[in-house]
Design an enzyme around this catalytic site. Sequence first.
Site, PDB file in Angstrom:
ATOM      1  N   ARG A 178      -0.001  -5.641   6.281  1.00  0.00           N
ATOM      2  CA  ARG A 178       1.168  -6.458   5.828  1.00  0.00           C
ATOM      3  C   ARG A 178       2.172  -6.227   6.688  1.00  0.00           C
ATOM      4  O   ARG A 178       2.815  -5.077   6.660  1.00  0.00           O
ATOM      5  CB  ARG A 178       1.441  -6.050   4.515  1.00  0.00           C
ATOM      6  N   LYS A 190       8.923   0.115   8.816  1.00  0.00           N
ATOM      7  CA  LYS A 190       9.322   1.144   7.862  1.00  0.00           C
ATOM      8  C   LYS A 190      10.247   2.151   8.517  1.00  0.00           C
ATOM      9  O   LYS A 190       9.710   2.396   9.856  1.00  0.00           O
ATOM     10  CB  LYS A 190       8.265   1.421   6.883  1.00  0.00           C
TER      11      LYS A 190
END
Length: 277
Positions: free
Chosen positions: A256, A222
């Site tokens: 995740r 991210k």
Amino acid sequence: MSLMPFGDKSLDLSLPHVMGILNVTPDSFSDGGAFDSLDTALRQAEKMICEGASIIDVGGESTRPGAAPVTVQQELDRVMPVIEAIKQRIDVIVSVDTSTPDVMVGAASLGAGLINDVRALERDGALVAAANTGLPVCLMHMKGSPQTMQNQPDYVSVVDEVVDYLIGRVAACRNVGIDQSRIILDPGIGFGKTLSHNLLLLQNTHVLKQLGFEVLIGLSRKTMIAEALNLPVEERLFGSMGANASAFSKGARIFRVHDVRPHVEMLALMSRIERES
Ligand code: 7PM
């Protein structure tokens, strides 16, 4: 042992588990051919399972800021064939990354084991649909919508606000009969947060755990990693692993990620060290 059932399988959540990300949005394939995309998705799922993933997270909606909304039919067309193909061939837990009630119900009918909703079951009908599946749910915090969430996100206390929001969604789940033992909480790294907000949430991962819930963290590749390290997207692995290692030490148990093997090995060592007597 701390067993949580995920449909036809269970996981011991006293140990860490990796959830491998399987994107089935059209932009994640070289061309749009239906067979090509199914084949690519299956191969990717098999690779992640070989590398040690416990869960495969199948998502057909792009939550990228500014992405065009998908119709229910588009989402079903993307996600259902992939879930069916994986469950027919491989003994693995499939999670469905969706906010759409019809997709939750459809995925559950094909053997999905977890509903992963970045909107924490806020869509009309989602609470009841999820309850009817009997499956566990991951409730994630997001400030605003994918279209607006990164426009100057602002909190008095980001940790308090995320905790209060998730406690409210847990209560909404209780009202429709979703038992607390079936709920996983996720602070929603990158969903309406600055770098500082993301760091504070990771620093306080134990606060979610101490509410009495298992915690899932999604930070793989991210923007926050690139911002913290000043790196381009293809070089975010080591930073992602450091942040996930920190979250593990503060109680998160499901991670995740895109890069399964590095995380499985990192978490295996962290867990061994924690358990050695
Ligand atoms: C564009 C923007 C593409 C954001 C992909 C994303 C999470 C999730 C996603 C998470 C849970 C990504 C995200 N992130 N589900 N789905 N937690 N539970 O970077 O953090 O993968 S999509």
